[in-house]
Scaffold this motif. Structure first.
Motif, PDB file in Angstrom:
ATOM      1  N   ARG A 185     -32.584  95.290   6.697  1.00  0.00           N
ATOM      2  CA  ARG A 185     -32.674  94.562   7.967  1.00  0.00           C
ATOM      3  C   ARG A 185     -32.095  93.160   7.845  1.00  0.00           C
ATOM      4  O   ARG A 185     -31.492  92.637   8.780  1.00  0.00           O
ATOM      5  N   LYS A 187     -29.725  92.230   5.884  1.00  0.00           N
ATOM      6  CA  LYS A 187     -28.271  92.309   5.705  1.00  0.00           C
ATOM      7  C   LYS A 187     -27.744  91.252   4.739  1.00  0.00           C
ATOM      8  O   LYS A 187     -26.758  90.573   5.000  1.00  0.00           O
ATOM      9  N   SER A 232     -31.137 106.432  10.293  1.00  0.00           N
ATOM     10  CA  SER A 232     -30.031 105.555   9.911  1.00  0.00           C
ATOM     11  C   SER A 232     -28.717 106.038  10.510  1.00  0.00           C
ATOM     12  O   SER A 232     -27.827 105.239  10.813  1.00  0.00           O
ATOM     13  N   TYR A 235     -28.832 105.725  14.786  1.00  0.00           N
ATOM     14  CA  TYR A 235     -29.007 104.426  15.425  1.00  0.00           C
ATOM     15  C   TYR A 235     -27.902 103.428  15.071  1.00  0.00           C
ATOM     16  O   TYR A 235     -28.004 102.258  15.382  1.00  0.00           O
ATOM     17  N   HIS A 236     -26.854 103.881  14.427  1.00  0.00           N
ATOM     18  CA  HIS A 236     -25.796 102.967  14.017  1.00  0.00           C
ATOM     19  C   HIS A 236     -24.427 103.589  14.288  1.00  0.00           C
ATOM     20  O   HIS A 236     -24.259 104.803  14.239  1.00  0.00           O
ATOM     21  N   ASP A 237     -23.463 102.731  14.584  1.00  0.00           N
ATOM     22  CA  ASP A 237     -22.076 103.178  14.680  1.00  0.00           C
ATOM     23  C   ASP A 237     -21.535 103.279  13.259  1.00  0.00           C
ATOM     24  O   ASP A 237     -21.495 102.290  12.524  1.00  0.00           O
ATOM     25  N   ILE A 238     -21.125 104.469  12.876  1.00  0.00           N
ATOM     26  CA  ILE A 238     -20.763 104.722  11.486  1.00  0.00           C
ATOM     27  C   ILE A 238     -19.313 105.176  11.379  1.00  0.00           C
ATOM     28  O   ILE A 238     -18.847 106.023  12.150  1.00  0.00           O
ATOM     29  N   GLN A 252     -26.530 102.172   1.961  1.00  0.00           N
ATOM     30  CA  GLN A 252     -27.988 102.185   1.992  1.00  0.00           C
ATOM     31  C   GLN A 252     -28.559 102.906   0.771  1.00  0.00           C
ATOM     32  O   GLN A 252     -29.545 102.461   0.177  1.00  0.00           O
ATOM     33  N   GLU A 314     -26.577 108.870  23.146  1.00  0.00           N
ATOM     34  CA  GLU A 314     -26.923 107.523  22.691  1.00  0.00           C
ATOM     35  C   GLU A 314     -28.262 107.030  23.242  1.00  0.00           C
ATOM     36  O   GLU A 314     -28.562 105.839  23.210  1.00  0.00           O
TER      37      GLU A 314
END
Length: 380
Positions: A185, A187, A232, A235-238, A252, A314
């Protein structure tokens, strides 16, 4: 650093050779009269529900038929361990209704960390019951139950642990995932890596505290591949290059692996510091990663799929919650067959996945030394 790696390899090889030279058939089965567990939601059997708010439907539907404080559809790894040892499921220390501590207690609370965090349950889902608090609770538990056991009538003993069982109990640690989540979190890679030695040292201090009070057998889980959790991935743009061959976030998982590397080295050092302790390091990461990589072969759907919750277009509605979307109320219920899924809610595993992992760690396949849990009291 290289010296630690070499020493770790030497100890691991020596442990294997020692076990093989003795032979499991020559080892007596350990008589664990009780189990004491310290951890987070991966092994929380109701402490979080007692302390904060209860886990609601559809949690518990597969095995218990109702919510019982566990963050999945049924049993957790700790439940399967207790069953394998012939013991009842552990009562949460904080639960005041219908509890029995005759065969141990569970101090795990969902959201707990090893190192206290300057965060909160309402803001980040971080529990104030960090590992140091759980150990304080255990110390008080041992002192008070001993007092009442020695002063009460025999008929009152049935829900209290026998004082002599504390030294013969199995002490399990299943905690660390939320420390890694906190690092993610923030970062800040350098800050996280700088914090890991202190995190694992605080876990070591917890073991030392218990040892000084008579505990002798410890079963220490490392942390699972956090980058493989569907939460993970949803919820994230990967970007494709961020994923490994199993579809997990490499960065991660690198956090998990670094924590695990240092934890294993610290457990090895504890064996020197605590000569009368039997310390087993359990590679939960490897077991879970193997399951994720072989999901379909093991009868599961794709590991990234989530059983409970609404995750479409989304839009993310967490398991058991309701949300009004474009004038329509959406209830994020469970899938039709939870046993087909590895992930229950994007963070926690289903009962079926927990059973799969538990059966593989119980037999010692992912342990150092490679002893089944029923022989974990022996020092190689």
């Amino acid at each position: 650093m290289e010296n630690v790696k070499v020493f770790s390899i030497i100890i691991a090889v020596f442990s294997v050779l020692s076990v093989e030279s003795v032979g499991l058939k020559d080892l007596k089965t350990c008589n664990f009269g009780a189990v004491y567990n310290f951890g987070d939601s991966n092994s929380d059997t109701g402490g979080g529900s007692a302390a904060f708010w209860p886990a609601g439907k559809p949690c518990g539907e597969t095995f218990f038929g109702r919510p019982v404080g566990r963050g999945c559809d049924g049993r957790l790894i700790i439940d399967f361990i207790a069953e394998h040892l012939g013991l009842p499921h552990l009562s949460p220390y904080l639960d005041s209704i219908g509890t029995s501590f005759r065969y141990g207690a569970n101090f795990a609370i969902g959201g707990s960390t090893i190192r206290p965090q300057n965060e909160s349950m309402s803001l980040n889902g971080v529990s104030p019951f960090s590992l140091d608090i759980q150990i304080v609770q255990f110390d008080q538990f041992k002192d008070r139950t001993g007092h009442f056991y020695n002063r009460s009538y025999p008929r009152h003993h049935r829900n209290l642990p026998r004082p002599e069982d504390f030294s013969k109990a199995l002490y399990i640690f299943d905690i660390g995932q939320n420390d890694i989540a906190a690092g993610l979190r923030k970062k800040n890679d350098s800050a996280f890596h700088a914090s890991v030695p202190d995190i694992v040292d605080q876990l070591a201090k917890a073991v030392q505290n218990l040892y000084e009070h008579g505990a002798r057998t410890f079963w220490v889980h490392n942390t699972g591949p956090i980058g493989c959790l569907p939460v993970s991935l949803h919820y994230h743009d990967i970007k494709p290059e961020e994923l490994d061959e199993q579809g997990c976030l490499k960065a991660q998982n690198a956090y998990s692996m670094e924590f695990n590397r240092q934890l294993k080295a610290r457990v090895i050092k504890l064996r020197e510091e605590l000569p009368h302790a039997a310390l087993t390091y359990v590679d939960i990461y490897a077991a879970k990663y193997e399951l994720i990589g072989n999901a379909k072969k093991q009868g599961f759907v794709e590991a990234a799929n989530i059983c409970c919750g609404f995750h479409e277009d989304e839009i993310q509605v967490y398991c058991g919650h309701k949300q009004n979307i474009n004038g329509t109320e959406i209830y994020a219920g469970s899938c039709e067959n939870p046993s087909d899924f590895i992930s229950w809610d994007g963070v926690h595993y289903t009962e079926a996945a927990n059973r799969w992992v538990a059966h593989r760690i119980i037999n010692g396949s992912f342990s150092d030394p490679p002893l089944p849990i029923k022989h974990a009291c022996h020092i190689p």
